[in-house]
Design an enzyme around this catalytic site. Structure first.
Site, PDB file in Angstrom:
ATOM      1  N   ASP A  96      -4.282  -9.075   6.357  1.00  9.62           N
ATOM      2  CA  ASP A  96      -3.174  -8.007   6.246  1.00  9.62           C
ATOM      3  C   ASP A  96      -3.074  -6.985   7.291  1.00  9.62           C
ATOM      4  OD1 ASP A  96      -5.386  -6.540   5.879  1.00  9.62           O
ATOM      5  OD2 ASP A  96      -5.214  -6.501   3.658  1.00  9.62           O
ATOM      6  N   GLU A 118      -6.016 -16.175   2.406  1.00  8.68           N
ATOM      7  CA  GLU A 118      -6.174 -14.665   1.876  1.00  8.68           C
ATOM      8  C   GLU A 118      -4.864 -13.946   1.251  1.00  8.68           C
ATOM      9  OE1 GLU A 118      -7.992 -10.945   3.417  1.00  8.68           O
ATOM     10  OE2 GLU A 118      -9.626 -11.910   2.715  1.00  8.68           O
ATOM     11  N   GLU A 131      -2.024  -1.942   5.091  1.00  9.92           N
ATOM     12  CA  GLU A 131      -2.286  -3.120   4.784  1.00  9.92           C
ATOM     13  C   GLU A 131      -1.272  -3.705   3.630  1.00  9.92           C
ATOM     14  OE1 GLU A 131      -4.577  -0.827   5.440  1.00  9.92           O
ATOM     15  OE2 GLU A 131      -5.523  -1.444   7.294  1.00  9.92           O
ATOM     16  N   HIS A 216     -13.568   3.275   8.248  1.00 12.95           N
ATOM     17  CA  HIS A 216     -12.627   3.018   9.510  1.00 12.95           C
ATOM     18  C   HIS A 216     -11.167   3.185   9.040  1.00 12.95           C
ATOM     19  CE1 HIS A 216     -12.146  -0.982   7.512  1.00 12.95           C
ATOM     20  NE2 HIS A 216     -10.985  -0.913   8.426  1.00 12.95           N
ATOM     21  N   ARG A 218      -7.421   3.975   8.334  1.00 16.63           N
ATOM     22  CA  ARG A 218      -6.451   4.766   9.110  1.00 16.63           C
ATOM     23  C   ARG A 218      -6.084   6.019   7.941  1.00 16.63           C
ATOM     24  NH1 ARG A 218      -2.933   3.351  13.557  1.00 16.63           N
ATOM     25  NH2 ARG A 218      -4.012   1.623  14.352  1.00 16.63           N
ATOM     26  N   HIS A 249     -16.804   2.424  14.139  1.00 13.45           N
ATOM     27  CA  HIS A 249     -15.723   1.912  14.481  1.00 13.45           C
ATOM     28  C   HIS A 249     -15.335   2.345  15.721  1.00 13.45           C
ATOM     29  CE1 HIS A 249     -11.805   0.228  14.401  1.00 13.45           C
ATOM     30  NE2 HIS A 249     -11.975  -0.503  13.412  1.00 13.45           N
TER      31      HIS A 249
HETATM   32  C1  UD1 Z   1      -7.269  -2.632  12.083  1.00 13.59           C
HETATM   33  C2  UD1 Z   1      -6.556  -3.173  10.832  1.00 13.59           C
HETATM   34  C3  UD1 Z   1      -7.096  -2.763   9.491  1.00 13.59           C
HETATM   35  C4  UD1 Z   1      -8.478  -3.569   9.260  1.00 13.59           C
HETATM   36  C5  UD1 Z   1      -9.150  -3.149  10.656  1.00 13.59           C
HETATM   37  C6  UD1 Z   1     -10.681  -3.736  10.668  1.00 13.59           C
HETATM   38  C7  UD1 Z   1      -4.015  -2.506  11.231  1.00 13.59           C
HETATM   39  C8  UD1 Z   1      -2.912  -1.704  11.217  1.00 13.59           C
HETATM   40  N1  UD1 Z   1      -5.263  -2.205  10.968  1.00 13.59           N
HETATM   41  O1  UD1 Z   1      -7.308  -1.077  11.709  1.00 13.59           O
HETATM   42  O2  UD1 Z   1      -6.284  -3.523   8.544  1.00 13.59           O
HETATM   43  O3  UD1 Z   1      -9.037  -3.102   8.448  1.00 13.59           O
HETATM   44  O4  UD1 Z   1      -8.695  -3.357  11.860  1.00 13.59           O
HETATM   45  O5  UD1 Z   1     -11.515  -3.112  11.533  1.00 13.59           O
HETATM   46  O6  UD1 Z   1      -4.069  -3.957  11.662  1.00 13.59           O
HETATM   47  N2  UD1 Z   1     -10.575  -0.142  19.088  1.00 13.59           N
HETATM   48  C9  UD1 Z   1     -11.573  -0.568  20.346  1.00 13.59           C
HETATM   49  N3  UD1 Z   1     -11.999  -1.904  20.513  1.00 13.59           N
HETATM   50  C10 UD1 Z   1     -11.848  -2.812  19.479  1.00 13.59           C
HETATM   51  C11 UD1 Z   1     -11.242  -2.442  18.374  1.00 13.59           C
HETATM   52  C12 UD1 Z   1     -10.457  -1.340  18.378  1.00 13.59           C
HETATM   53  O7  UD1 Z   1     -11.582   0.262  21.433  1.00 13.59           O
HETATM   54  O8  UD1 Z   1     -12.532  -3.846  19.550  1.00 13.59           O
HETATM   55  C13 UD1 Z   1      -9.919   0.931  19.158  1.00 13.59           C
HETATM   56  C14 UD1 Z   1      -8.681   1.129  20.120  1.00 13.59           C
HETATM   57  O9  UD1 Z   1      -8.696   2.149  20.812  1.00 13.59           O
HETATM   58  C15 UD1 Z   1      -7.691   1.025  19.268  1.00 13.59           C
HETATM   59  C16 UD1 Z   1      -7.992   1.591  17.902  1.00 13.59           C
HETATM   60  O10 UD1 Z   1      -9.504   1.197  17.976  1.00 13.59           O
HETATM   61  O11 UD1 Z   1      -6.301   1.422  19.596  1.00 13.59           O
HETATM   62  C17 UD1 Z   1      -7.543   1.086  16.561  1.00 13.59           C
HETATM   63  O12 UD1 Z   1      -7.257  -0.241  16.477  1.00 13.59           O
HETATM   64  P1  UD1 Z   1      -6.021  -0.796  15.309  1.00 13.59           P
HETATM   65  O13 UD1 Z   1      -6.477  -2.306  15.340  1.00 13.59           O
HETATM   66  O14 UD1 Z   1      -4.813  -0.205  15.557  1.00 13.59           O
HETATM   67  O15 UD1 Z   1      -6.437  -0.337  13.951  1.00 13.59           O
HETATM   68  P2  UD1 Z   1      -7.852  -0.288  13.099  1.00 13.59           P
HETATM   69  O16 UD1 Z   1      -8.171   0.892  12.501  1.00 13.59           O
HETATM   70  O17 UD1 Z   1      -8.968  -0.870  13.907  1.00 13.59           O
HETATM   71  N1  UDP Z   2     -18.573  -6.279  10.546  1.00 15.40           N
HETATM   72  C1  UDP Z   2     -19.362  -6.508  11.674  1.00 15.40           C
HETATM   73  N2  UDP Z   2     -19.936  -5.591  12.345  1.00 15.40           N
HETATM   74  C2  UDP Z   2     -19.945  -4.204  12.025  1.00 15.40           C
HETATM   75  C3  UDP Z   2     -19.117  -3.989  10.860  1.00 15.40           C
HETATM   76  C4  UDP Z   2     -18.581  -4.754  10.135  1.00 15.40           C
HETATM   77  O1  UDP Z   2     -19.364  -7.714  12.055  1.00 15.40           O
HETATM   78  O2  UDP Z   2     -20.440  -3.283  12.604  1.00 15.40           O
HETATM   79  C5  UDP Z   2     -18.130  -7.205   9.806  1.00 15.40           C
HETATM   80  C6  UDP Z   2     -18.263  -7.356   8.395  1.00 15.40           C
HETATM   81  O3  UDP Z   2     -19.271  -8.181   7.924  1.00 15.40           O
HETATM   82  C7  UDP Z   2     -16.939  -7.999   7.578  1.00 15.40           C
HETATM   83  C8  UDP Z   2     -15.879  -7.446   8.849  1.00 15.40           C
HETATM   84  O4  UDP Z   2     -16.540  -6.988   9.862  1.00 15.40           O
HETATM   85  O5  UDP Z   2     -16.867  -9.421   7.855  1.00 15.40           O
HETATM   86  C9  UDP Z   2     -15.110  -6.393   8.030  1.00 15.40           C
HETATM   87  O6  UDP Z   2     -14.292  -5.748   8.977  1.00 15.40           O
HETATM   88  P1  UDP Z   2     -13.611  -4.263   8.862  1.00 15.40           P
HETATM   89  O7  UDP Z   2     -14.657  -3.392   7.904  1.00 15.40           O
HETATM   90  O8  UDP Z   2     -13.379  -3.625  10.201  1.00 15.40           O
HETATM   91  O9  UDP Z   2     -12.426  -4.896   8.354  1.00 15.40           O
HETATM   92  P2  UDP Z   2     -11.698  -5.021   6.739  1.00 15.40           P
HETATM   93  O10 UDP Z   2     -12.147  -6.177   6.035  1.00 15.40           O
HETATM   94  O11 UDP Z   2     -11.880  -3.670   6.052  1.00 15.40           O
HETATM   95  O12 UDP Z   2     -10.168  -5.109   7.133  1.00 15.40           O
END
Ligand code: UD1
Ligand code: UDP
Length: 385
Positions: A96, A118, A131, A216, A218, A249
């Site tokens: 999602d 899923e 999401e 994490h 938003r 995160h």
């Molecule tokens: C995203 C998903 C959320 C999911 C989450 C899992 C959307 C809108 N949100 O949220 O559904 O639960 O991922 O973690 O799709 N960043 C890094 N390195 C990384 C990843 C992220 O630096 O490897 C930083 C970047 O600055 C990026 C920010 O995190 O711009 C936000 O990442 P983004 O994917 O937009 O949103 P998440 O809060 O991670």
């Molecule tokens: N996870 C990971 N490292 C971490 C934290 C979480 O590998 O430091 C894994 C966790 O086992 C799970 C997934 O990331 O499978 C969940 O990701 P996140 O919570 O970012 O996203 P969501 O499931 O809420 O979309």
């Protein structure tokens, strides 16, 4: 051969798509193409290295503190030429996220059937943001709906999605978890020491209780995250022996807020996001889990761990029904009182939930088999026309 393009971009998608990709790659009926949007950079790379997956396309989408509009339009623009060049028979998406929704939209515009892994999770509210909207839009666009549970399938049916396009397969997260448990068993103490860095002496000694924290979302950034940090501070003071291990995160606003609020407290260990395998090791080791994650609710259920979810609603009521996962909302007092209760009287350890509501760890195999059957005919028709 059936050409399948699998698209993902974030850590949870990569984790839950990995076993599907591994099954596809071993199946001679399929030609497998993989596209990583890199909505997440380092966190997806960690997963790909662990599962030894090499994408055919990497869109390098991520920017620092990306906003949803830019992210969506970049995925639409970067992905369209890839899909046109690849000409897949179907596109697989998972979950999602913005990648899930934008990839489904590109596929729909290009008239390529979408298979959604899923499918059918719902809160029927505005949260989690964005999401809930992403998964509902994806359901409108998809042609194959792989639901983890009966309740998820029922949601889809109620929304008018034809029953013949919905399959209950279980959640692929269990397939990933099983693969990980196998590799974990082969690792030495030195390996874990390297993975946990500064936290290793606490994680690897069994004498200190561990509260594992992830947060994490938003919608939590700002006031709610302040409330959550305040709860963690109060718990750290009340339970000086408990190590609060918090892989933070990388989202910059989350990093800034959490590190400003929680720095300098001895028993709060702020660490970088962990690779998947060490994270599962830490979940197993933890005495209690405090999280706002989606996937961790499923993993906690599978591992027989108690997890308190810092949200008012969950799209995973099955996890709540096991008694292992509980909603605690986002108010400081409630988080503190529920954690206190569980830290003072730890619940009996359940080895693993016997009848796992998220399936039996064979979801990927089922998905691949269903796609093979459904698409073989279509491919022949396309060739004949
Ligand atoms: C995203 C998903 C959320 C999911 C989450 C899992 C959307 C809108 N949100 O949220 O559904 O639960 O991922 O973690 O799709 N960043 C890094 N390195 C990384 C990843 C992220 O630096 O490897 C930083 C970047 O600055 C990026 C920010 O995190 O711009 C936000 O990442 P983004 O994917 O937009 O949103 P998440 O809060 O991670
Ligand atoms: N996870 C990971 N490292 C971490 C934290 C979480 O590998 O430091 C894994 C966790 O086992 C799970 C997934 O990331 O499978 C969940 O990701 P996140 O919570 O970012 O996203 P969501 O499931 O809420 O979309």
């Amino acid at each position: 051969m059936i050409r399948v393009l699998s698209i993902f971009g974030t850590r949870p998608e990569a984790i839950k798509m990995a076993p599907v990709l591994l099954c596809l790659e071993q199946d001679k009926r399929f030609e497998t193409k993989i596209c990583n949007t890199s909505q997440h950079k380092e966190m997806v790379q960690q997963v790909l290295s662990f599962f030894k997956i090499t994408p055919d396309y990497d869109l390098q989408i991520m920017t620092k503190a990306q906003n949803l509009t830019d992210l969506t339009s970049r995925i639409l623009n970067f992905l369209t030429p890839v899909v046109r060049q690849c000409e897949p028979d179907t596109i697989i998406v998972q979950g999602d996220t913005t990648t899930t929704f934008a990839a489904s939209l590109v596929a729909f515009y290009e008239k390529i059937p979408v298979a959604h892994v899923e499918a059918g999770l719902r809160t029927y509210g505005k949260l989690p943001f964005p999401e809930e909207a992403n998964r509902r839009i994806t359901s409108c666009l998809a042609s194959f709906h792989f639901a983890s549970t009966r309740a998820n399938a029922d949601n889809l049916k109620r929304e008018g999605i034809p029953e013949s396009t919905i399959w209950i397969t279980g959640n692929t997260v269990l397939d990933s978890l099983n693969l990980t448990m196998e590799t974990m068993a082969t690792k030495s103490p030195v390996y874990w020491e390297n993975k946990f860095g500064v936290a290793s002496k606490h994680v690897l000694s069994s004498s200190e209780p561990i509260l594992l924290i992830t947060c994490h979302r938003r919608e939590s950034i700002g006031t709610v995250l302040d409330q959550i940090c305040e709860a963690i501070i109060q718990l750290a003071k009340a339970f000086p022996r408990v190590r609060m291990v918090y892989p933070v995160h990388p989202n910059p606003p989350v990093q800034k807020q959490v590190r400003e609020k929680l720095r300098g407290i001895d028993n709060i260990l702020l660490i970088d996001p962990l690779e998947y395998e060490p994270f599962i090791f830490l979940m197993k080791r933890a005495d209690l889990i405090l999280t706002d994650s989606g996937g961790i609710q499923e993993e906690a259920t599978a591992l027989g761990k108690t997890a308190l979810v810092m949200r008012d609603v969950t799209e995973r009521p099955e996890a709540i029904q096991t008694g292992l996962v509980r909603l605690v909302g986002t108010h400081t007092e409630n988080i503190v009182s529920e954690c206190t209760r569980l830290l003072e009287q730890p619940p009996a350890c359940v080895p693993s939930h016997k009848e796992n509501p998220f399936g039996d760890g064979q979801a990927s195999r089922q998905i691949v088999e269903i796609l093979a059957e459904a698409l073989a005919g279509k491919r022949l028709l396309k060739r004949a026309s």
